[in-house]
Design a protein around this motif. Sequence first.
Motif, short mmCIF file in Angstrom:
data_model
loop_
_atom_site.label_atom_id
_atom_site.label_comp_id
_atom_site.label_asym_id
_atom_site.label_seq_id
_atom_site.Cartn_x
_atom_site.Cartn_y
_atom_site.Cartn_z
N TRP A 80 -44.24 -51.33 34.34
CA TRP A 80 -44.95 -50.11 34.74
C TRP A 80 -46.06 -49.80 33.74
O TRP A 80 -46.08 -50.29 32.63
CB TRP A 80 -43.98 -48.93 34.85
CG TRP A 80 -43.57 -48.34 33.54
CD1 TRP A 80 -44.17 -47.32 32.86
CD2 TRP A 80 -42.46 -48.73 32.73
NE1 TRP A 80 -43.51 -47.07 31.69
CE2 TRP A 80 -42.45 -47.92 31.59
CE3 TRP A 80 -41.47 -49.71 32.86
CZ2 TRP A 80 -41.49 -48.05 30.58
CZ3 TRP A 80 -40.53 -49.83 31.86
CH2 TRP A 80 -40.54 -49.00 30.75
N ARG A 81 -46.96 -48.97 34.21
CA ARG A 81 -47.98 -48.40 33.33
C ARG A 81 -48.37 -47.06 33.91
O ARG A 81 -48.17 -46.79 35.09
CB ARG A 81 -49.18 -49.31 33.16
CG ARG A 81 -50.06 -49.44 34.34
CD ARG A 81 -51.22 -50.33 34.02
NE ARG A 81 -52.17 -50.33 35.13
CZ ARG A 81 -53.30 -50.95 35.12
NH1 ARG A 81 -53.65 -51.64 34.05
NH2 ARG A 81 -54.10 -50.89 36.15
N SER A 82 -48.93 -46.21 33.09
CA SER A 82 -49.32 -44.88 33.55
C SER A 82 -50.59 -44.45 32.84
O SER A 82 -50.95 -45.00 31.80
CB SER A 82 -48.19 -43.88 33.31
OG SER A 82 -47.89 -43.77 31.94
N VAL A 96 -51.50 -56.95 30.50
CA VAL A 96 -51.95 -56.07 29.43
C VAL A 96 -51.85 -54.62 29.87
O VAL A 96 -52.26 -54.26 30.97
CB VAL A 96 -53.40 -56.41 29.03
CG1 VAL A 96 -53.92 -55.44 27.98
CG2 VAL A 96 -53.49 -57.84 28.54
N GLY A 97 -51.27 -53.78 29.02
CA GLY A 97 -51.15 -52.36 29.32
C GLY A 97 -49.87 -51.98 30.03
O GLY A 97 -49.59 -50.80 30.19
N TYR A 98 -49.09 -52.95 30.47
CA TYR A 98 -47.83 -52.67 31.15
C TYR A 98 -46.70 -52.57 30.13
O TYR A 98 -46.75 -53.19 29.07
CB TYR A 98 -47.49 -53.75 32.17
CG TYR A 98 -48.30 -53.64 33.44
CD1 TYR A 98 -47.78 -53.01 34.56
CD2 TYR A 98 -49.58 -54.16 33.52
CE1 TYR A 98 -48.51 -52.90 35.72
CE2 TYR A 98 -50.33 -54.05 34.68
CZ TYR A 98 -49.79 -53.42 35.77
OH TYR A 98 -50.52 -53.31 36.92
N LEU A 112 -45.51 -41.66 31.83
CA LEU A 112 -44.33 -42.10 32.56
C LEU A 112 -43.35 -42.68 31.54
O LEU A 112 -43.73 -43.52 30.73
CB LEU A 112 -44.74 -43.16 33.58
CG LEU A 112 -43.73 -43.69 34.56
CD1 LEU A 112 -43.29 -42.57 35.51
CD2 LEU A 112 -44.34 -44.82 35.37
N HIS A 113 -42.10 -42.22 31.58
CA HIS A 113 -41.08 -42.68 30.62
C HIS A 113 -39.86 -43.17 31.39
O HIS A 113 -39.34 -42.45 32.24
CB HIS A 113 -40.66 -41.55 29.67
CG HIS A 113 -41.80 -40.99 28.89
ND1 HIS A 113 -42.36 -41.63 27.81
CD2 HIS A 113 -42.51 -39.85 29.06
CE1 HIS A 113 -43.35 -40.90 27.34
NE2 HIS A 113 -43.47 -39.81 28.09
N GLN A 114 -39.43 -44.37 31.06
CA GLN A 114 -38.23 -44.90 31.70
C GLN A 114 -37.00 -44.24 31.09
O GLN A 114 -36.85 -44.20 29.88
CB GLN A 114 -38.16 -46.41 31.49
CG GLN A 114 -37.05 -47.07 32.25
CD GLN A 114 -37.03 -48.56 32.03
OE1 GLN A 114 -36.89 -49.02 30.91
NE2 GLN A 114 -37.16 -49.30 33.10
#
Length: 88
Positions: A39-41, A2-4, A47-49
């Motif tokens: 990922w999560r931030s 959750v949240g990733y 954070l943007h891929q």
Amino acid sequence: FVGYKEGSPAFPPTFKVERNAVQAYSKQRVPSYCDRILWRSQSSSPLHQTHFYAASDVTSSDHTPVAAKFKMVVHDMVTLRERGRHML
């Protein structure tokens, strides 16, 4: 998880590839995407891929390695502390 977040691959499946061959899949397995980057931030430092790719030139394993590049906004800690004081 959750949240990733997870990027969408724009490349062929990365497992199960034949070793020492470029994008040849094992006949005994269904090709799949089991190599992932999650990922999560924090909202204060988003954070943007920007890139998500497979290193198809690496053929020494039955997994094709994947890699990603990210862009992150970094704030000055003093600015964040000051902002926090004004919010109290």
